[in-house]
Design an enzyme around this catalytic site. Structure first.
Site, PDB file in Angstrom:
ATOM      1  CG  HIS A   1       7.938 -11.319  -1.721  1.00 22.40           C
ATOM      2  ND1 HIS A   1       7.732 -10.414  -2.726  1.00 22.40           N
ATOM      3  CD2 HIS A   1       6.913 -12.208  -1.810  1.00 22.40           C
ATOM      4  CE1 HIS A   1       6.643 -10.754  -3.396  1.00 22.40           C
ATOM      5  NE2 HIS A   1       6.134 -11.831  -2.855  1.00 22.40           N
TER       6      HIS A   1
ATOM      7  CD  GLU B   1      10.427  -7.932  -3.898  1.00 20.64           C
ATOM      8  OE1 GLU B   1      10.355  -7.155  -4.860  1.00 20.64           O
ATOM      9  OE2 GLU B   1       9.452  -8.172  -3.165  1.00 20.64           O
TER      10      GLU B   1
ATOM     11  CG  ASN C   1       3.985  -8.704  -5.638  1.00 21.56           C
ATOM     12  OD1 ASN C   1       4.129  -9.218  -6.751  1.00 21.56           O
ATOM     13  ND2 ASN C   1       3.920  -9.415  -4.540  1.00 21.56           N
TER      14      ASN C   1
ATOM     15  CB  SER D   1       2.115 -10.766  -1.916  1.00 23.36           C
ATOM     16  OG  SER D   1       2.015 -12.124  -2.071  1.00 23.36           O
TER      17      SER D   1
END
Ligand code: 3HC
Length: 386
Positions: A147, A159, A198, A126
């Site tokens: 991701h 991602e 994130n 993450s």
């Protein structure tokens, strides 16, 4: 540039390491797309639980007519416990083990001695720097971030993250691999902590925790207020859904790599220590024992959704300044990664830069957080989309 045919030529077997929330979903979408998958976890009961979740999810998708052949898809996934069996024939490894740096490093160094030399290694981390994780191997050019977002089956974004040594060929192959899963890739050109989605939520996460610590509002009030502006879940419900431990590890990592301002609060530490991790343990900010919580609180005028938007816009500008991604990719990533109606730069367009700057100064003072301070380009009156 490799096309989908090349991808299916180069990648036939995928090893997914970890059968938890993310691992089982990643294994499922790879099998749906036709790849042969090994899904590995450290105990038989963990892989079995992962297989059961895949079985249930495929049954739901079949019921809705989104897939036709659940049994055939399931037969493409081999649940394993032995690492060697999982990775020895793999063309691509996707690691989804717990968010602890040492565990990930240990897993990658074990894989290095067992996988084929041409196998591509990826991490679903993450937050963590891909460049650092790649150092556990001797193939830093064939190492990248991949991701996914929770729930993997429903969220469209992936991602694709470049480490300092990742080759362009590997980046392009992974972009095509993501497309072959029916998902939308966004390239992240620098592996800053938290990448795009994130990372943008890092300051809003700090603001959330500050609001709770200072008892400005309750989690229910925050969630009721934020759902009122069109988010699919309130931020505390989402934290429970993805895992309070995941949020805790992210904040801890940001506090070590970006700023002390992100140090996890005592409330959060206590929740993790007592195992109140959200949906997966039945209790977090909410009680999940009877399914998704019903939020009964009314929106609160002590919580301003605009403040969350403003700190996220500031962080999005920082990402552009650092060369992590283009504004349009940041908008796309936030919309598809969080199912939000608008991206940060789309929201910024309806505001005056001076308004953003002065509110950031106020928030930084009120909550004593440097990370809320406006970036240089905002202070100079510029938004990257201008
Ligand atoms: N497989 C198959 N179907 C599933 C499923 C799964 N794994 N999970 C949910 N569904 C189905 C449900 O059964 C339901 O079907 P139904 O309509 O027939 O009952 C349907 O999907 C919709 O689910 P819900 O009714 O429970 O609720 P919503 O309409 O709110 O949709 C949601 C659920 C898509 C999760 C939506 O709430 C949402 O988009 N939430 C935000 C999620 C998000 O932001 N994720 C990203 C988190 S950050 C992250 O993952 C990064 C990491 O690094 C931390």
């Amino acid at each position: 540039m490799p096309d989908v045919l090349d991808v299916k030529e180069k990648i036939k077997k995928v090893a997914v390491l970890g059968a938890g929330d993310m691992g089982h979903g990643i294994a499922e979408v790879c099998a749906i797309a036709g790849y042969e998958v090994t899904m590995r976890d450290i105990k038989q009961e963990f892989v079995e639980r992962g297989m059961n979740r895949i079985r249930e999810s495929l049954a739901k998708l079949q019921e809705k007519g989104k897939i036709e052949n659940a049994d055939e898809i399931l037969s493409r996934i081999k649940p394993v416990v032995e690492m060697e069996e999982a990775v020895k024939d793999a063309d691509l490894i996707i690691e989804a083990v717990p968010e602890v740096f040492e565990i990930k490093m240990q897993v990658f160094s074990e894989c290095e001695g067992l996988a084929k030399p041409e196998c591509i290694f990826t991490s679903n981390t993450s937050t963590m720097k891909i460049t650092e994780l790649a150092k556990a191997t001797k193939r830093e050019d064939k190492f990248a971030g991949l991701h996914f977002f929770n729930p993997v089956v429903l969220m469209r974004l992936v991602e694709v993250i470049r480490g300092e040594k990742t080759s362009e060929e590997v980046m392009q192959l992974l972009v095509e691999f993501v497309k072959s899963l029916g998902k939308e890739p966004v390239r992240v050109e620098k592996d800053v902590p938290g990448f795009i989605v994130n990372r943008i939520q890092a300051p809003s996460g700090a603001l959330l925790m500050a609001i709770i610590e200072k008892r400005i509002a309750t989690p229910e009030e925050v969630d009721a207020t934020m759902k009122g502006i069109g988010l699919p879940m309130g931020p505390f419900e989402l934290m429970d859904y993805t895992g309070v431990d995941i949020f805790y590890h992210a904040m801890k990592y940001y506090s070590e790599t970006i700023s002390e301002d992100y140090a996890p609060s005592e409330i959060l530490e206590n929740m993790v220590k007592s195992g109140n991790l959200g949906k997966k343990t039945g209790k977090g900010w909410y009680d999940w024992s009877k399914g998704r919580p019903v939020i009964e609180a009314k929106p609160s005028d002590r919580v301003s959704p605009l403040d969350f938007t403003i700190v996220e816009i500031n962080e999005a500008v920082k990402l552009v300044e650092m060369g992590v991604a283009k504004p349009e990719d940041i908008n796309k990533a936030v919309k598809l990664g969080l199912n939000r109606p608008f991206g940060p730069f789309e929201l910024a367009k309806s505001m005056k830069v001076e308004q953003i700057v002065s509110r950031l100064e106020e928030l930084s003072k009120e909550f004593e957080k440097e990370v809320f301070k406006p970036t240089e380009s905002l202070k100079a009156g510029k938004l990257p989309v201008d």
